[in-house]
Design a protein around this motif. Structure first.
Motif, PDB file in Angstrom:
ATOM      1  N   ILE A 131       0.838  -1.195   0.000  1.00 28.16           N
ATOM      2  CA  ILE A 131       0.000   0.000   0.000  1.00 28.16           C
ATOM      3  C   ILE A 131       0.875   1.248   0.000  1.00 28.16           C
ATOM      4  CG2 ILE A 131      -1.790   1.273   1.245  1.00 28.16           C
ATOM      5  CD1 ILE A 131      -2.587  -1.436   2.521  1.00 28.16           C
ATOM      6  N   GLN A 132       0.600   2.167  -0.901  1.00 25.44           N
ATOM      7  CA  GLN A 132       1.296   3.452  -0.958  1.00 25.44           C
ATOM      8  C   GLN A 132       0.303   4.571  -0.687  1.00 25.44           C
ATOM      9  OE1 GLN A 132       3.731   3.989  -4.509  1.00 25.44           O
ATOM     10  NE2 GLN A 132       3.871   1.769  -4.769  1.00 25.44           N
ATOM     11  N   LEU A 133       0.681   5.501   0.194  1.00 28.51           N
ATOM     12  CA  LEU A 133      -0.192   6.608   0.576  1.00 28.51           C
ATOM     13  C   LEU A 133       0.498   7.934   0.298  1.00 28.51           C
ATOM     14  CD1 LEU A 133      -1.402   5.305   4.074  1.00 28.51           C
ATOM     15  CD2 LEU A 133      -2.656   5.176   1.924  1.00 28.51           C
ATOM     16  N   ASN A 134      -0.298   8.899  -0.154  1.00 31.27           N
ATOM     17  CA  ASN A 134       0.236  10.242  -0.370  1.00 31.27           C
ATOM     18  C   ASN A 134      -0.909  11.239  -0.249  1.00 31.27           C
ATOM     19  OD1 ASN A 134       2.146  12.262  -1.142  1.00 31.27           O
ATOM     20  ND2 ASN A 134       1.204  12.282  -3.161  1.00 31.27           N
ATOM     21  N   LYS A 135      -0.734  12.276   0.551  1.00 26.97           N
ATOM     22  CA  LYS A 135      -1.780  13.277   0.752  1.00 26.97           C
ATOM     23  C   LYS A 135      -1.403  14.569   0.041  1.00 26.97           C
ATOM     24  CE  LYS A 135      -4.460  15.671   4.343  1.00 26.97           C
ATOM     25  NZ  LYS A 135      -4.086  17.051   4.065  1.00 26.97           N
ATOM     26  N   THR A 136      -2.337  15.087  -0.765  1.00 29.48           N
ATOM     27  CA  THR A 136      -2.158  16.365  -1.449  1.00 29.48           C
ATOM     28  C   THR A 136      -3.406  17.197  -1.224  1.00 29.48           C
ATOM     29  OG1 THR A 136      -0.835  15.291  -3.176  1.00 29.48           O
ATOM     30  CG2 THR A 136      -1.662  17.509  -3.631  1.00 29.48           C
ATOM     31  N   GLY A 137      -3.274  18.295  -0.499  1.00 29.33           N
ATOM     32  CA  GLY A 137      -4.438  19.122  -0.196  1.00 29.33           C
ATOM     33  C   GLY A 137      -5.461  18.349   0.601  1.00 29.33           C
TER      34      GLY A 137
END
Length: 394
Positions: A344-350
Motif C-alpha cells: 500500500i502506498q499513501l500520499n496526501k495532497t491538499g
C-alpha cells in the motif's frame, strides 16, 4: 431499485449465476432486468434465445439485454465521434479507418456505466442485475467515477471554458491551416455531461443498502487469488461485496478415480474460500453434468443458490470506509481484506488522499475533519488499514 453486480474471473460461471438470480427475482414478483456489459456476451446463450441492445422479455417479470457499445456511443458520444473522425480525415485517414479510430479504447466500459444510470433513473425495473466483464475490466469500470472526477476537476473544466471563449478568435486562423475546425460547444460539453452521469452513478454504486457485488469464484488457486484481489479493490472503491458464490464444486456422488485428486484439491481450496472471505457468506454450487443453457437448467441452478430465499436481500453489509475519533485524534479506516501493508502506498495532497495498491489507485476526498490534518502513520489491523491523522502544526 436494487442493483446487483455479478463479477469474477473469466469462465467461472458469473453469467449463469446472474441469469438464475434474475429468474428467482422475477418469480418473486420483482420486475427484473439482467444486463450484460461483458464485450464477450453469453447471456443470450444462458437464456437460450436471442438478445439485443434493448431489453427483451424472456420470462414473466424478467427481461434480458446485451449492451451494444456502438449504439450507446452514437446516442451519448455522437458529436465527439464525428469531430474526431473529421480531425483524422483531415490528417489523411480514409473514412472507415477514421470512424473506427474515433471509438476510443475503453469506451464500452464507460457506456456500461451510463446504461446502468439510465435504467436506474427511469425506474422501470425493481431489480437490475449486471452480468459484468471479468474482474479486471469490471474494476476499471467501477473506478471510472473516481478517476474521471480528478481529470474533470483539475484539467477538463478549465480547458472547456478557455475553448469556448477563444474559439471565435482563433477559428478563422486555425481552420485554413489545420484543415478542420476547433471543437464547438456541443463537442466540448459532451464529455462533461458524460462525467456528470458517471459521478451521479457513484452515489448509487457506493450505497450498500441498494448496491452489492457478488463475487463468483471456483475452488482453484488462481481463481481464488484473483477473487481476493478483486474483493480488496472493490473495498478500495467503497463498493460493498455481500456474497461469495463458490461454483463448480465436484459432487460427492462422483467417485471416478480420475477426479479423486481434483476433489481433494477442491476440499482444500473450498476451505480457503471460507477462511479468506470470512465473515462474508459463501454459497456452494456443484459442477453440473450439463451446460447451464435454457430455463430448465437455470431453474436447477436457481433452486440450489436460493431455495426459498429472496436474492434481493443484502446478505452482508460491509463498512468499507469509516472515520473514528478518539479524544482529539482521528483515524481513517479502510477495509482492505488480505492486502499486506507493504503493498500500500499513501500520499496526501491538499484535501485528497492518494491510495495505491498495485495498479489500482484511488483519490479519496477527505472529510473536512481530516482535510486540514496530516497522516501520522498507518497499520493493518483486522483487515482494516488504519491511518492516523494529527494536527499539521503539532
Amino acid at each position: 431499485m436494487r442493483v446487483i453486480l455479478m463479477t469474477g474471473k473469466g469462465g467461472v460461471g458469473k453469467t449463469s449465476v446472474a441469469a438464475a438470480t434474475g429468474l428467482r427475482c422475477a418469480q418473486l414478483g420483482y420486475k427484473t432486468l439482467v444486463l450484460s456489459t461483458d464485450p464477450a456476451h453469453s447471456l443470450a446463450d444462458s437464456f437460450d434465445l436471442e438478445l439485443g441492445h434493448d431489453p427483451r422479455q424472456v420470462f414473466p417479470n424478467l427481461w434480458g439485454a446485451e449492451l451494444d457499445a456502438l449504439m450507446e456511443l452514437e446516442g451519448n458520444w455522437g458529436a465527439v465521434k464525428r469531430y474526431i473522425t473529421q480531425v483524422l480525415q483531415a490528417r489523411g485517414l480514409e473514412g472507415v479507418q477514421a470512424e473506427e479510430l474515433a471509438i476510443l479504447p475503453g469506451m464500452d466500459e464507460i457506456f456500461g456505466l451510463v446504461r446502468m444510470k439510465r435504467h436506474y433513473d427511469e425506474g422501470t425495473y425493481d431489480v437490475l442485475i449486471i452480468d459484468s466483464a471479468p474482474t479486471g475490466t469490471a474494476l476499471r469500470l467501477l473506478s471510472l467515477p473516481e478517476v474521471s472526477s480528478w481529470y474533470m476537476r483539475k484539467f477538463y473544466k478549465p480547458l472547456q471554458g478557455m475553448s469556448v471563449a477563444l474559439r471565435p478568435l482563433i477559428e478563422p486562423i486555425f481552420k485554413p491551416i489545420a484543415g478542420f475546425s476547433l471543437p464547438d460547444k456541443e463537442v466540448m460539453d459532451a464529455p462533461y455531461e458524460f462525467y456528470e452521469k458517471i459521478e451521479a452513478l457513484e452515489k448509487v454504486l457506493t450505497d450498500n443498502t441498494q448496491t452489492s457485488v457478488r463475487l463468483i469464484t471456483n475452488p482453484e488457486k488462481m481463481v481464488i487469488k484473483e477473487s481476493l484481489r478483486a474483493h480488496s479493490y472493490l473495498s478500495l472503491y467503497n463498493v460493498s461485496t455481500d456474497l461469495i458464490v463458490a461454483n463448480r464444486i465436484i459432487p460427492e456422488t462422483v467417485t471416478d478415480p480420475f477426479f479423486e485428486r481434483w476433489k481433494n484439491n477442491q476440499t482444500i481450496y473450498k476451505q480457503e474460500i471460507y477462511d479468506n472471505f470470512h465473515p462474508l457468506p459463501v454459497k456452494e454450487v456443484p459442477l453440473f453434468s450439463e451446460e447451464m443453457c435454457g430455463l430448465a437448467a437455470l431453474e436447477r441452478l436457481k433452486d440450489i443458490l436460493y431455495k426459498d430465499e429472496d436474492p434481493t436481500q443484502v446478505y452482508y453489509k460491509e463498512n468499507t470506509i469509516r472515520v473514528v475519533q478518539e479524544d482529539k485524534n482521528y483515524s481513517l479506516e479502510l477495509y482492505l481484506p488480505g492486502v499486506p501493508k507493504d503493498q500500500i502506498q499513501l500520499n496526501k495532497t491538499g484535501d485528497e488522499l492518494n491510495i495505491r495498491i498495485g495498479n489500482h489507485r484511488r483519490n479519496l476526498v477527505l472529510p473536512q475533519a481530516l482535510a486540514a490534518l496530516k497522516p501520522a502513520g498507518a497499520k493493518m489491523e483486522e483487515d482494516y488499514l488504519k491511518i492516523r491523522f494529527t494536527d499539521a502544526v503539532g
